[in-house]
Design an enzyme around this catalytic site. Structure first.
Site, PDB file in Angstrom:
ATOM      1  N   ALA A 121       0.852  -1.185   0.000  1.00  0.00           N
ATOM      2  CA  ALA A 121       0.000   0.000   0.000  1.00  0.00           C
ATOM      3  C   ALA A 121       0.888   1.234   0.000  1.00  0.00           C
ATOM      4  O   ALA A 121       1.913   1.262   0.691  1.00  0.00           O
ATOM      5  CB  ALA A 121      -0.892   0.015   1.239  1.00  0.00           C
ATOM      6  N   TRP A 122       0.504   2.232  -0.808  1.00  0.00           N
ATOM      7  CA  TRP A 122       1.192   3.518  -0.767  1.00  0.00           C
ATOM      8  C   TRP A 122       0.312   4.600  -1.341  1.00  0.00           C
ATOM      9  O   TRP A 122      -0.639   4.324  -2.071  1.00  0.00           O
ATOM     10  CB  TRP A 122       2.583   3.464  -1.398  1.00  0.00           C
ATOM     11  CG  TRP A 122       2.726   2.898  -2.803  1.00  0.00           C
ATOM     12  CD1 TRP A 122       1.844   2.102  -3.475  1.00  0.00           C
ATOM     13  CD2 TRP A 122       3.840   3.075  -3.684  1.00  0.00           C
ATOM     14  NE1 TRP A 122       2.345   1.769  -4.705  1.00  0.00           N
ATOM     15  CE2 TRP A 122       3.570   2.347  -4.861  1.00  0.00           C
ATOM     16  CE3 TRP A 122       5.049   3.758  -3.581  1.00  0.00           C
ATOM     17  CZ2 TRP A 122       4.452   2.303  -5.946  1.00  0.00           C
ATOM     18  CZ3 TRP A 122       5.924   3.711  -4.661  1.00  0.00           C
ATOM     19  CH2 TRP A 122       5.630   2.988  -5.817  1.00  0.00           C
ATOM     20  N   ASN A 123       0.635   5.828  -0.962  1.00  0.00           N
ATOM     21  CA  ASN A 123      -0.150   6.985  -1.376  1.00  0.00           C
ATOM     22  C   ASN A 123       0.761   8.039  -1.975  1.00  0.00           C
ATOM     23  O   ASN A 123       1.950   8.106  -1.638  1.00  0.00           O
ATOM     24  CB  ASN A 123      -0.847   7.632  -0.169  1.00  0.00           C
ATOM     25  CG  ASN A 123      -1.765   6.677   0.548  1.00  0.00           C
ATOM     26  OD1 ASN A 123      -2.642   6.072  -0.049  1.00  0.00           O
ATOM     27  ND2 ASN A 123      -1.559   6.529   1.843  1.00  0.00           N
ATOM     28  N   HIS A 153       3.573  24.978   4.185  1.00  0.00           N
ATOM     29  CA  HIS A 153       3.283  25.627   5.471  1.00  0.00           C
ATOM     30  C   HIS A 153       1.990  25.076   6.075  1.00  0.00           C
ATOM     31  O   HIS A 153       1.139  25.828   6.531  1.00  0.00           O
ATOM     32  CB  HIS A 153       3.231  27.149   5.289  1.00  0.00           C
ATOM     33  CG  HIS A 153       4.543  27.717   4.836  1.00  0.00           C
ATOM     34  ND1 HIS A 153       5.438  28.330   5.691  1.00  0.00           N
ATOM     35  CD2 HIS A 153       5.148  27.695   3.610  1.00  0.00           C
ATOM     36  CE1 HIS A 153       6.526  28.675   5.009  1.00  0.00           C
ATOM     37  NE2 HIS A 153       6.370  28.307   3.747  1.00  0.00           N
ATOM     38  N   HIS A 175       5.102  22.946  10.988  1.00  0.00           N
ATOM     39  CA  HIS A 175       6.032  23.163   9.868  1.00  0.00           C
ATOM     40  C   HIS A 175       7.098  24.171  10.235  1.00  0.00           C
ATOM     41  O   HIS A 175       6.957  24.929  11.195  1.00  0.00           O
ATOM     42  CB  HIS A 175       5.280  23.610   8.609  1.00  0.00           C
ATOM     43  CG  HIS A 175       4.728  25.005   8.692  1.00  0.00           C
ATOM     44  ND1 HIS A 175       3.500  25.292   9.234  1.00  0.00           N
ATOM     45  CD2 HIS A 175       5.245  26.211   8.305  1.00  0.00           C
ATOM     46  CE1 HIS A 175       3.279  26.589   9.170  1.00  0.00           C
ATOM     47  NE2 HIS A 175       4.325  27.181   8.623  1.00  0.00           N
ATOM     48  N   ASP A 191       9.412  27.408   9.008  1.00  0.00           N
ATOM     49  CA  ASP A 191       9.541  28.543   8.093  1.00  0.00           C
ATOM     50  C   ASP A 191      11.023  28.785   7.834  1.00  0.00           C
ATOM     51  O   ASP A 191      11.796  29.026   8.770  1.00  0.00           O
ATOM     52  CB  ASP A 191       8.984  29.829   8.734  1.00  0.00           C
ATOM     53  CG  ASP A 191       7.479  29.882   8.811  1.00  0.00           C
ATOM     54  OD1 ASP A 191       6.804  29.057   8.169  1.00  0.00           O
ATOM     55  OD2 ASP A 191       6.973  30.771   9.531  1.00  0.00           O
ATOM     56  N   HIS A 224      11.089  32.260   2.940  1.00  0.00           N
ATOM     57  CA  HIS A 224       9.625  32.420   2.999  1.00  0.00           C
ATOM     58  C   HIS A 224       9.239  33.899   2.993  1.00  0.00           C
ATOM     59  O   HIS A 224       8.135  34.248   2.574  1.00  0.00           O
ATOM     60  CB  HIS A 224       9.125  31.735   4.263  1.00  0.00           C
ATOM     61  CG  HIS A 224       7.665  31.871   4.535  1.00  0.00           C
ATOM     62  ND1 HIS A 224       6.696  31.693   3.579  1.00  0.00           N
ATOM     63  CD2 HIS A 224       6.995  32.161   5.695  1.00  0.00           C
ATOM     64  CE1 HIS A 224       5.505  31.858   4.127  1.00  0.00           C
ATOM     65  NE2 HIS A 224       5.652  32.164   5.398  1.00  0.00           N
ATOM     66  N   HIS A 276       7.833  37.121  11.279  1.00  0.00           N
ATOM     67  CA  HIS A 276       8.363  36.734   9.974  1.00  0.00           C
ATOM     68  C   HIS A 276       9.404  37.753   9.488  1.00  0.00           C
ATOM     69  O   HIS A 276      10.491  37.394   9.026  1.00  0.00           O
ATOM     70  CB  HIS A 276       7.239  36.627   8.942  1.00  0.00           C
ATOM     71  CG  HIS A 276       6.333  35.446   9.107  1.00  0.00           C
ATOM     72  ND1 HIS A 276       5.254  35.448   9.949  1.00  0.00           N
ATOM     73  CD2 HIS A 276       6.351  34.216   8.533  1.00  0.00           C
ATOM     74  CE1 HIS A 276       4.642  34.271   9.879  1.00  0.00           C
ATOM     75  NE2 HIS A 276       5.286  33.504   9.032  1.00  0.00           N
TER      76      HIS A 276
HETATM   77 MN    MN Z   1       4.868  29.132   7.677  1.00  0.00          MN
END
Ligand code: MN
Length: 258
Positions: A60-62, A69, A73, A75, A79, A207
């Site tokens: 099985a695999w996807n 993001h 996750h 950054d 970004h 950010h």
């Molecule tokens: Mn982000």
């Protein structure tokens, strides 16, 4: 005994435990939702390749589709416009992704005010109590926000003024970005900036200042209530997406039991 032999022995006897700080990643994981006219990213979707059937009788695999993001996750500097000449996620040195975790707990304040922001005085108070930030550290902002993670509505917490989630002020972001000991800043919320940060000057200061100073962001963390204020080691493992602006990541903390 070597340092690493002592570590693996401690992991084996349970005196050091591995704590998962990652939000499970599914199509239901809350993701950032920018207002019009801005484009939005996508969460996770799985497309089946085979599932023990004619397409693959023994396996099985996807295939996956997911935004850089989405969910827990990292950054990377590229970004943000202030970091656009900096590192993409594949270029981040592995040594920056493993380091001491320090926790700043403002969960009581955030329970009273979801728009609470960290200021320089909060970092200075932490250092007055615990000493200078350790080299190559990850500053983890404990807010209790992950308790809202089962519902995108309560997690994103938006009204007509936009989202109301905790973060960091302009001065606070400048303080962290200017600290040579800081590797990154981790939060429980959907992004490293406060929900109201579109109204700050400059906009989105976490950010703006952190990614512009080669510091990294880490979002949607869980279990920060189980991380000690000092003494844990953080391990962050984003995919090395070539040219990528970020990546879903596993975030683990090594915690020494008293
Ligand atoms: Mn982000």
């Amino acid at each position: 005994m070597s340092t690493l032999a002592a570590l693996t022995a401690a992991l084996a006897d349970g005196s050091v435990t591995v704590l998962d700080l990652t939000t499970p990643l599914s199509g239901d994981t809350p993701i950032l939702n920018l207002p019009q006219p801005f484009a939005n990213t996508v969460g996770l979707s799985l497309s089946e390749v085979s599932n023990f059937d004619d397409n693959g009788p023994g396996w099985a695999w996807n295939d996956i589709t997911v935004g850089e993001h989405a969910g827990t996750h990292l950054d990377a500097p590229v970004h943000w416009i202030t970091g656009r000449d900096g590192k993409s996620v594949d270029a981040i040195e592995p040594a920056r992704l493993v380091g001491p975790a320090i926790v700043i707990d403002k969960s009581a304040e955030v329970a009273e005010n979801p728009d609470f922001v960290l200021e320089p005085e909060h970092f200075e108070a932490w250092e007055a109590e615990h000493g200078p930030l350790p080299a190559n550290c990850w500053v983890l902002f404990r807010t209790g926000w992950s308790a809202r993670g089962a519902s995108a509505e309560t997690f994103l917490n938006a009204d007509e003024q936009g989202p109301h989630t905790p973060g960091i002020s302009v001065a606070g972001a400048q303080w962290l970005a200017g600290n040579a000991s800081v590797s990154g800043f981790g939060v429980e919320t959907v992004g490293i900036d406060a929900g109201q940060a579109a109204t700050f000057d400059p906009m989105f200061p976490a950010h703006h200042f952190l990614l512009g100073a080669d510091k990294y962001g880490l979002t949607s963390l869980r279990n920060l209530d189980q991380v000690p204020v000092t003494g844990a080691t953080l391990v962050v493992s984003p995919l090395p997406i070539v040219g990528g602006t970020g990546s879903p990541t596993r975030a683990l903390a090594l915690v020494e039991n008293a």
